[in-house]
Design an enzyme around this catalytic site. Sequence first.
Site, PDB file in Angstrom:
ATOM      1  N   GLU A  18      -6.064  -8.697   0.840  1.00 51.90           N
ATOM      2  CA  GLU A  18      -7.032  -7.896   1.592  1.00 51.90           C
ATOM      3  C   GLU A  18      -8.467  -8.361   1.351  1.00 51.90           C
ATOM      4  O   GLU A  18      -9.375  -7.946   2.062  1.00 51.90           O
ATOM      5  CB  GLU A  18      -6.911  -6.419   1.196  1.00 51.90           C
ATOM      6  CG  GLU A  18      -5.595  -5.790   1.650  1.00 51.90           C
ATOM      7  CD  GLU A  18      -5.388  -4.402   1.067  1.00 51.90           C
ATOM      8  OE1 GLU A  18      -5.248  -3.451   1.843  1.00 51.90           O
ATOM      9  OE2 GLU A  18      -5.352  -4.279  -0.177  1.00 51.90           O
TER      10      GLU A  18
ATOM     11  N   ASP B 288      -0.309  -1.745  10.583  1.00 52.32           N
ATOM     12  CA  ASP B 288       1.025  -1.349  11.052  1.00 52.32           C
ATOM     13  C   ASP B 288       0.931   0.088  11.527  1.00 52.32           C
ATOM     14  O   ASP B 288      -0.091   0.740  11.339  1.00 52.32           O
ATOM     15  CB  ASP B 288       2.034  -1.473   9.892  1.00 52.32           C
ATOM     16  CG  ASP B 288       1.664  -0.569   8.733  1.00 52.32           C
ATOM     17  OD1 ASP B 288       2.088   0.592   8.736  1.00 52.32           O
ATOM     18  OD2 ASP B 288       0.911  -1.001   7.835  1.00 52.32           O
TER      19      ASP B 288
HETATM   20  N1  ADE Z   1      -1.057   0.538   3.896  1.00 48.09           N
HETATM   21  C1  ADE Z   1      -0.851  -0.179   5.020  1.00 48.09           C
HETATM   22  N2  ADE Z   1       0.179   0.328   5.721  1.00 48.09           N
HETATM   23  C2  ADE Z   1       0.635   1.404   5.026  1.00 48.09           C
HETATM   24  C3  ADE Z   1       1.684   2.318   5.236  1.00 48.09           C
HETATM   25  N3  ADE Z   1       2.467   2.236   6.300  1.00 48.09           N
HETATM   26  N4  ADE Z   1       1.884   3.285   4.299  1.00 48.09           N
HETATM   27  C4  ADE Z   1       1.090   3.352   3.197  1.00 48.09           C
HETATM   28  N5  ADE Z   1       0.090   2.500   2.961  1.00 48.09           N
HETATM   29  C5  ADE Z   1      -0.143   1.527   3.867  1.00 48.09           C
END
Ligand code: ADE
Length: 255
Positions: free
Chosen positions: A13, A220
């Site tokens: 990141e 996501d």
């Molecule tokens: N960081 C990035 N995506 C995530 C997710 N789906 N759940 C928890 N932390 C995250």
Amino acid sequence: MTRLAIVSAMHEELAAVLALMAGAQQHRVAGREFAVGKLHGHEVVVVLSRIGKVAAATTATVLLERFGISQMLFTGVAGGLAAQARVGDVVVATEFLQHDMDAAPLFPTYEVPLYGLSHFKTDAALTAELELAAETVLQRGLLDASTLHAFGMQQAQTHQAQTHRGLILSGDRFVSTRAESQRLQQALPEALAVEMEGAAVAQVCHDFGVPFAALRTISDRADDDAHADFLKFVERVASRYSAAILAQFFTHRAR
Ligand code: ADE
């Protein structure tokens, strides 16, 4: 002089920012590498917190106690919860809540016991600076073309990435099913995104009275594809967002 901490959970990141800190002084404390130096001419301490609320709280506390920082920024990725928080968008936090905090019936669900608070606000002025930087980068297309190309996911190419501001949830769980994501959305409909550190850092900064702001790029949709989307996004894109937005952030700052 302002000494700003810049924190991410994972190397992926922040890699592009860490590369700019190559000449910085390195200090190892509590198993973490703290890089103390200048970024775009500004005094900073850059560190990886590792993943989860405890790791983030430890890191934030060391920054405050050992490194005398006066402001804290967190940058990284998050899963999108609200429909408008699409992959490639940026969410700037106005407040954080721990979605896995539940001491009911002793205290209301989500309330941090003995604080009388469930929502921890970010600093308004620092958040506005970060939001302006994010908006400028996305609207002017300042992410280099190869970033979105490397992304290789349809979403970033078919919509103009947006900046959102609002509530981000944190918890010690990677949300990777549509069922869990829907449960969170139903319980906390104002939440834009979910990650695993921000609320912990917000609580520590609240305790120390130090301004905190946070920025999360949506990697996501916290659904059944979250795992694969997350890995692809952090590997290829995440740190370029952080680097581009921080570069813009510093152009507006007095030294
Ligand atoms: N960081 C990035 N995506 C995530 C997710 N789906 N759940 C928890 N932390 C995250």
